[in-house]
Design an enzyme around this catalytic site. Structure first.
Site, PDB file in Angstrom:
ATOM      1  N   GLY A  59       0.806  -1.155   0.020  1.00 26.80           N
ATOM      2  CA  GLY A  59       0.082  -0.173   0.054  1.00 26.80           C
ATOM      3  C   GLY A  59       0.838   1.247   0.012  1.00 26.80           C
ATOM      4  O   GLY A  59       0.538   2.050  -0.830  1.00 26.80           O
ATOM      5  N   GLU A  60       2.013   1.398   0.729  1.00 28.04           N
ATOM      6  CA  GLU A  60       2.769   2.228   0.936  1.00 28.04           C
ATOM      7  C   GLU A  60       3.431   2.648  -0.518  1.00 28.04           C
ATOM      8  O   GLU A  60       3.979   3.609  -0.838  1.00 28.04           O
ATOM      9  CB  GLU A  60       3.641   2.243   2.055  1.00 28.04           C
ATOM     10  CG  GLU A  60       3.165   2.570   3.276  1.00 28.04           C
ATOM     11  CD  GLU A  60       2.102   1.374   3.649  1.00 28.04           C
ATOM     12  OE1 GLU A  60       1.204   1.521   4.210  1.00 28.04           O
ATOM     13  OE2 GLU A  60       2.631   0.192   3.441  1.00 28.04           O
TER      14      GLU A  60
END
EC number: 2.4.99.12
Length: 406
Positions: A59-60
């Site tokens: 996600g990051e």
């Protein structure tokens, strides 16, 4: 406090070794770090400078990806090294083509940090959103390497802002500049006399807006959907799927696509017990893609962000666990979103609720009511799309600042 931090890292290592006996993620976490420095030496030219991007997980990575790709576009000769903390990031992006090397980040010990920084020889280091490692930040500071936090977000309850948080505040003082998502984060950092901060917003908006403009075509999904309206449930867990079952039974004229957060065999089997007539994406053939199946399970990873292009309404999972997942990928396509009650840590969820582009629910009955309401509310999707479009621009601001250091 440092001894306690080091002991925590040591204890975490022991727990991982025990967990790896029966947990595949823990096993990947440990195996991926075996002989890591030898792997780096064989992959990276340590005599050359690198731009180091670190991401906690997938996600990051998607959040920081616009900055990485724009930096590479603007400075094509720069060599990039990427690290991940979590297997869910590394295993998906280990062959990312713009990086000279993609590695697991060795655990944060003084020895590991010094050796890692020596080997990758960073020109600058960029961390996305969070992960504040004492020894890595100290090693970068000692070597005079500028360190940046992008899409950072801070909350008053974090240790940095508590009476006992001096050790953690010391970690923050190694950061050259903070690019943060909201005014609260600016205020919290400035209250610590950390004035090297600006409100730049969230780079995820740039990422999802670009994806919505150029989504990957998925012919099998398109054929499955046909002319029916489609409800897409993304990043779901079992409590989400149990609620969805009730809605699916009530709306046979709709098609439903469920993309669970975990796609391992055990979880797919749990979904199939709830919805035994559901089709599986990996088992669709050209002839079966346009079948009369009402429900499709996405049983692989990496296509959800493009699946949203086929939907009318989205449900985002995680709200009955530790917190909801990415609402912006769906919103960027103009889909109003529904999610569970655990959304308080996500500013974009609060914003979408305020714009009446989202509805939060706590039961199957509330989910059905929200679904019915959003079928009639055509303004909700438009509001979601405009919200994303209005929030773009963070990447350009960050790249302009980084240009002073490259």
């Amino acid at each position: 406090m440092l001894w306690l931090y080091n002991f925590g890292i040591f204890l975490y290592t022991i727990v991982l070794h025990i967990a790896s006996i029966f947990n595949n993620k823990a096993k990947l976490f440990l195996n991926g770090r075996k002989n890591i420095f030898t792997i780096i030496k064989n992959k990276v030219d340590i005599t050359k400078k690198h731009v180091w991007f670190h991401f906690a997980s997938l996600g990051e990575f998607e959040q920081g990806r616009p900055v990485l790709e724009e930096l590479k576009h603007k400075y094509p000769d720069k060599l990039i090294v990427i690290t991940f903390f979590s297997p869910s990031g590394f295993e998906i992006r280990k062959n990312y083509p713009l990086a000279e090397g993609v590695f697991y980040l060795p655990l944060d010990t003084k020895k590991n940090a010094a050796e890692f920084v020596r080997l990758i020889n960073p020109e600058i280091a960029i961390f996305t959103k969070y992960e504040f490692w004492h020894h890595y930040f100290s090693a970068l500071h000692q070597q005079g390497v500028p360190l940046f936090i992008i899409s950072g977000i801070f909350r008053p309850e974090q240790a940095f802002f508590k009476w006992y948080g001096d050790f953690y505040r010391g970690i923050l003082r190694n950061v050259s500049y903070f690019f943060v998502q909201n005014q609260q984060s600016v205020n919290l950092l400035k209250a610590l006399d950390l004035n090297n901060v600006s409100l730049s917003g969230d780079t995820r908006f740039d990422r999802v807006a670009e994806n919505a403009k150029h989504p990957k075509e998925l012919p099998l999904i398109s054929k499955f959907c046909g002319a029916a309206p489609v409800f897409i449930a993304g990043s779901t867990w079992l409590p989400d799927e149990q609620l969805l079952k009730e809605v699916i039974l009530k709306f046979p004229e709709w098609k439903f696509i469920i993309a669970p957060h975990e796609t391992h065999t055990a979880h797919i089997s749990e979904i199939l017990k709830l919805l035994p007539a559901a089709a599986r994406y990996t088992q669709l053939g050209e002839s079966a893609a346009a079948s009369a199946d009402q429900v499709l399970i996405i049983d692989n990873i990496g296509i959800l962000s493009s699946v949203y292009q086929y939907g009318k309404i989205a449900y985002i999972g995680g709200g009955f666990g530790t917190g909801i997942h990415n609402t912006l990928e769906a919103a960027a396509f103009g889909l109003p979103v529904i999610f569970g009650p655990k959304y308080d840590k996500f500013q974009e969820a609060k914003d979408l609720l305020a714009l009446q582009a989202a509805i939060t629910v706590q039961s199957a009955e509330e989910l059905s009511a929200a679904f019915i309401r959003l079928q009639k509310d055509h303004a909700a999707g438009a509001a979601a799309k405009k919200y994303v479009e209005d929030k773009t621009g963070s990447t350009a601001q960050i790249i302009k600042h980084l240009g002073q250091y490259i």
